[in-house]
Design a protein around this motif. Structure first.
Motif, PDB file in Angstrom:
ATOM      1  N   ARG A  74       0.651  -1.250  -0.011  1.00 60.42           N
ATOM      2  CA  ARG A  74       0.112   0.054   0.073  1.00 60.42           C
ATOM      3  C   ARG A  74       0.746   1.253  -0.027  1.00 60.42           C
ATOM      4  O   ARG A  74       0.424   2.492  -0.370  1.00 60.42           O
ATOM      5  N   TRP A  99      -1.759   4.948   9.966  1.00 63.30           N
ATOM      6  CA  TRP A  99      -2.170   3.399   9.760  1.00 63.30           C
ATOM      7  C   TRP A  99      -3.307   2.823  10.914  1.00 63.30           C
ATOM      8  O   TRP A  99      -3.433   3.541  11.866  1.00 63.30           O
ATOM      9  N   GLN A 107      -4.791  -0.522   6.321  1.00 66.13           N
ATOM     10  CA  GLN A 107      -4.970   0.910   5.609  1.00 66.13           C
ATOM     11  C   GLN A 107      -4.058   1.806   6.092  1.00 66.13           C
ATOM     12  O   GLN A 107      -3.540   1.801   7.415  1.00 66.13           O
TER      13      GLN A 107
END
Length: 216
Positions: A74, A99, A107
């Motif tokens: 990510r 995060w 995420q």
């Protein structure tokens, strides 16, 4: 154009390539963790516990590997994409990252649209933080980072961007050097790593496409 504006322009340019290239900026809701929480406190161990429960594994190193694989995918995907399009890669060091691990998975987002530094400097504190809470090999974690970079290059190349020179540059020096090799294949970026992410250790798990182990 200011540094902030150039980073934001790059992030807008690359976000449509894939969901992994979309990286938001700004302070999130209260249930997110500061990137510095990776190195102290209960946030990282708690995330590993939840990953272990989600994937039904008691092997802490497997949960740690899955966490780091998601983290690098990510954050490094937009970094690599920014380099590929000639833009300004964002700063993904822990001090500039928010995060959380939620039911939707890991995420991440940026605090500020700052220009970044090299991959090794960006990730080394996270490698050490993960290694400190569970005995997972550093080489395996850097292999996960290499796999994430190669995956980003593969996706970018499918949009028509030639990534050959960038791949050589990114893997020219440690810690990515030696994590794997690119295999010549017409019209495709094919990477074979030298370590295993341990996904096969999960119930129902198998080997990944770039795994050095015999497919199972």
């Amino acid at each position: 154009m200011s540094e902030f504006a150039r980073v934001l322009a790059t992030l807008r340019q690359i976000r449509g390539l894939s969901p992994f290239f979309a990286l938001d900026v700004g302070r999130p809701d209260d249930d997110w963790h500061d990137g510095e929480a990776l190195s102290h406190g209960p946030a990282l161990p708690d995330a590993l516990d939840r990953i272990g429960a989600r994937y039904r594994t008691a092997e802490r190193r497997v949960a740690a590997s899955l966490f780091f694989l998601g983290y690098t995918a990510r954050l490094l995907s937009p970094v690599v994409a920014a380099r590929a399009v000639g833009g300004v890669a964002p700063d993904v060091r822990p001090a500039n990252v928010w995060w959380r691990y939620s039911p939707e998975g890991l995420q991440v987002r940026l605090k500020d649209p700052l220009a970044g530094v090299g991959i090794a400097e960006s990730l080394e504190p996270v490698v050490e933080a993960v290694h400190a809470v569970t005995p997972v090999a550093r080489g395996l974690l850097w292999g996960n980072a290499g796999s994430s970079v190669a995956g980003a290059l593969r996706t970018i190349s499918r949009s028509g961007v030639d990534c050959g020179a960038l791949a050589d540059e990114l893997f020219a020096d440690p810690p990515l050097k030696g994590t794997g090799e690119f295999i010549p294949f017409p019209g495709e970026v094919v990477f074979r790593r030298r370590s295993c992410c341990l996904y096969y250790r999960l119930d129902g798990g198998g080997t990944c496409g770039d795994c050095p182990l015999t497919p199972r």
